[in-house]
Design a protein around this motif. Structure first.
Motif, short mmCIF file in Angstrom:
data_model
loop_
_atom_site.label_atom_id
_atom_site.label_comp_id
_atom_site.label_asym_id
_atom_site.label_seq_id
_atom_site.Cartn_x
_atom_site.Cartn_y
_atom_site.Cartn_z
N ARG A 160 0.93 -1.25 0.04
CA ARG A 160 0.01 0.05 0.04
C ARG A 160 0.93 1.37 0.01
N TYR A 195 -5.15 0.52 6.77
CA TYR A 195 -5.06 -0.97 6.64
C TYR A 195 -4.05 -1.32 5.71
N PRO A 214 -2.04 -5.98 9.22
CA PRO A 214 -2.31 -4.91 10.20
C PRO A 214 -2.86 -3.63 9.92
N VAL A 215 -3.27 -2.94 11.00
CA VAL A 215 -3.66 -1.58 11.00
C VAL A 215 -2.20 -0.80 11.38
N SER A 243 -0.24 -2.61 14.07
CA SER A 243 -0.97 -3.58 15.00
C SER A 243 -1.35 -4.52 14.40
N TRP A 271 -12.40 -4.14 14.92
CA TRP A 271 -12.68 -5.43 13.94
C TRP A 271 -14.13 -5.74 14.09
N LYS A 297 -18.12 -4.28 12.02
CA LYS A 297 -18.78 -3.12 11.25
C LYS A 297 -19.78 -2.28 12.03
N GLU A 340 -11.04 1.80 19.73
CA GLU A 340 -9.95 1.09 20.55
C GLU A 340 -9.12 2.21 21.38
N VAL A 369 -11.72 -9.61 7.00
CA VAL A 369 -10.89 -10.75 6.64
C VAL A 369 -10.45 -11.11 8.15
N1 THG Z 1 -7.56 -3.17 15.21
C1 THG Z 1 -6.29 -3.20 15.48
N2 THG Z 1 -5.31 -4.19 15.36
C2 THG Z 1 -5.84 -5.09 14.84
C3 THG Z 1 -7.06 -5.25 13.92
C4 THG Z 1 -8.04 -4.41 14.48
N3 THG Z 1 -4.91 -6.05 14.49
C5 THG Z 1 -5.45 -7.60 14.09
C6 THG Z 1 -6.58 -7.45 12.90
N4 THG Z 1 -7.50 -6.57 13.60
C7 THG Z 1 -6.00 -6.82 11.79
N5 THG Z 1 -6.89 -7.16 10.54
C8 THG Z 1 -7.89 -5.99 10.37
C9 THG Z 1 -8.61 -6.33 9.14
C10 THG Z 1 -9.83 -5.47 8.97
C11 THG Z 1 -9.73 -4.24 9.59
C12 THG Z 1 -8.82 -3.93 10.59
C13 THG Z 1 -7.74 -4.54 11.01
C14 THG Z 1 -10.85 -3.39 8.99
N6 THG Z 1 -11.33 -3.43 7.90
C15 THG Z 1 -12.27 -2.46 7.52
C16 THG Z 1 -13.00 -3.15 6.32
O1 THG Z 1 -12.42 -4.19 5.62
O2 THG Z 1 -14.07 -3.02 5.91
C17 THG Z 1 -11.76 -1.23 7.03
C18 THG Z 1 -10.80 -1.37 5.88
C19 THG Z 1 -10.23 -0.04 5.23
O3 THG Z 1 -11.09 1.15 5.59
O4 THG Z 1 -9.24 0.12 4.55
O5 THG Z 1 -11.08 -2.50 9.95
O6 THG Z 1 -9.17 -4.39 14.11
N7 THG Z 1 -5.96 -2.13 16.18
#
Ligand code: THG
Length: 370
Positions: A82, A94, A108-109, A121, A196, A198, A203, A244
């Protein structure tokens, strides 16, 4: 039969371990070598809280891989396909991470805390070792560490009220994935609008693990007017929403997948010039087109999920697998996600999922389900 996992020194305890035990946690999983609550004994109440109220999650097992130093930005950019050029301090992103062959190794984020400080993260794989090796081999001036940071999530439509009660307008004004460095009752936290699910929420990244129980109680008290209660990252909701899950949907070597296959192709920026791990492999994949695609499934009945991906056949032929499935109370059916050959027509209806308790008929469904 009642199974249990021994809690020994090689599985780390979260900063919120004592608080979650006190609040009645019934089951843990292991994520990033750390115990993570998986439920508190009442799945319906925990699901309803997430959809209609606010739930409090110990997600300290979402560990931070800190990149710090003059070359931290260069390292962060090299780790992900990215493009981070426009990422500002206070913004989360993300970011898929791939190996040199283009297979996902984590999703990760990323949080940019300053020009010289980034956190990844991470999901459930050892990114700190990977990042430290790359930084050293490149001779870059960036230190990789796992800082004392313990995320807690508040998720659900009422999470915004809890955040407002604790942090005021600053919380309400945050955009999705935006964050601020702040404190509550003198306890240092990073507050982010993320999580994690919708269902919306925040956090709180606690920056002093000795304050775990104190922070847990402060958030719990602020949430009382809104019916806050404990919960955990919810498999049913994430399947409905199409999020995911690295470890479940994808796992390096075992159930490997590329960003293109898993639906994260839009995050692979091949137009920008930046060098990153896996670039050549991803360019070749982009030229060839994906071999597999991510799909949703609806399964007949309410079969038990065996805890591992299940093969799927279409008209008797192997086409892929369901990585996880669960019964959605909201939809009144069993839903799942997985990967199938890119050539399979989604009009195909005669699918069979091989579960551990026998074959189950299934059909395709678009993602997200809700
Ligand atoms: N928050 C934080 N750390 C994390 C996660 C989290 N670490 C592990 C895991 N979750 C990492 N994976 C994700 C997967 C999806 C999303 C965030 C972390 C997520 N996705 C949205 C979606 O797919 O609709 C938004 C994606 C975007 O806007 O680009 O939020 O949750 N701290």
């Amino acid at each position: 039969m009642s199974l249990s996992i021994s809690i020994g020194p090689n599985i780390r305890k979260s900063a919120y371990f004592d608080a979650t035990i006190r609040d009645g946690v019934q089951s843990f999983s292991v994520y990033n070598h750390m115990l993570i609550p998986s439920h508190y004994g009442d799945p319906d109440a925990e699901y309803d809280r997430l959809l209609n109220g606010v739930a409090q999650w110990d997600v300290a097992a979402q560990r931070q891989v800190q990149l710090q130093g003059p070359d931290a930005g260069k390292l962060a950019q090299y780790l992900t396909p990215r493009n981070l050029a426009k990422t500002r301090v206070g913004q989360g992103r993300y970011v898929p991470l791939c190996d040199y062959d283009g297979w996902l190794i984590n999703d990760p984020v990323l949080l940019k805390l300053s020009d010289q400080t980034y956190w990844l993260s991470v999901a459930d794989s050892d990114v700190h070792l990977w990042a430290a090796a790359i930084a050293n081999e490149k001779g870059w001036d960036a230190t990789v560490s796992e800082p004392d940071v313990s995320p807690m999530a508040i998720q659900g439509p009422k999470a915004v009220h809890v955040a407002e009660a604790l942090f005021g307008a600053a919380a309400v004004n945050l955009k999705f994935f935006g964050f601020i460095e702040t404190s509550v009752d003198g306890i240092p936290v990073v507050l982010a609008r993320s999580g994690w699910s919708k269902q919306g929420g925040y956090e709180l990244y606690l920056r002093d693990r000795s304050k775990g129980t104190a922070l847990w109680d402060i958030v719990n008290e602020a949430g009382q007017p809104f019916g806050i209660g404990p919960g955990a990252p919810n498999d049913v909701e994430r399947l409905e929403s199409g999020l995911v899950s690295y470890g479940a949907d994808i796992r390096w070597q075992d159930w490997r997948a590329t960003p293109f296959e898993i639906g994260l192709g839009s995050l692979v920026d091949l137009k920008s010039e930046h060098e990153f791990v896996g670039r050549a492999a991803l360019e070749a994949m982009a030229a060839r087109g994906p071999q597999r695609k991510r799909v949703g499934f609806v399964l007949d009945g309410s079969p038990a999920f065996p805890g591992h991906p299940c093969p799927v056949t279409g008209n008797g032929k192997d086409i892929g697998y369901v990585s996880e499935f669960a019964f959605s109370k909201r939809l009144g059916k069993t839903i799942g996600v997985g990967l199938v050959d890119a050539s399979v027509s989604e009009k195909e209806t005669k699918l069979t999922v091989a579960t551990d308790s026998g074959p189950v008929a299934a059909r395709f469904h678009r993602i997200p389900f809700v």
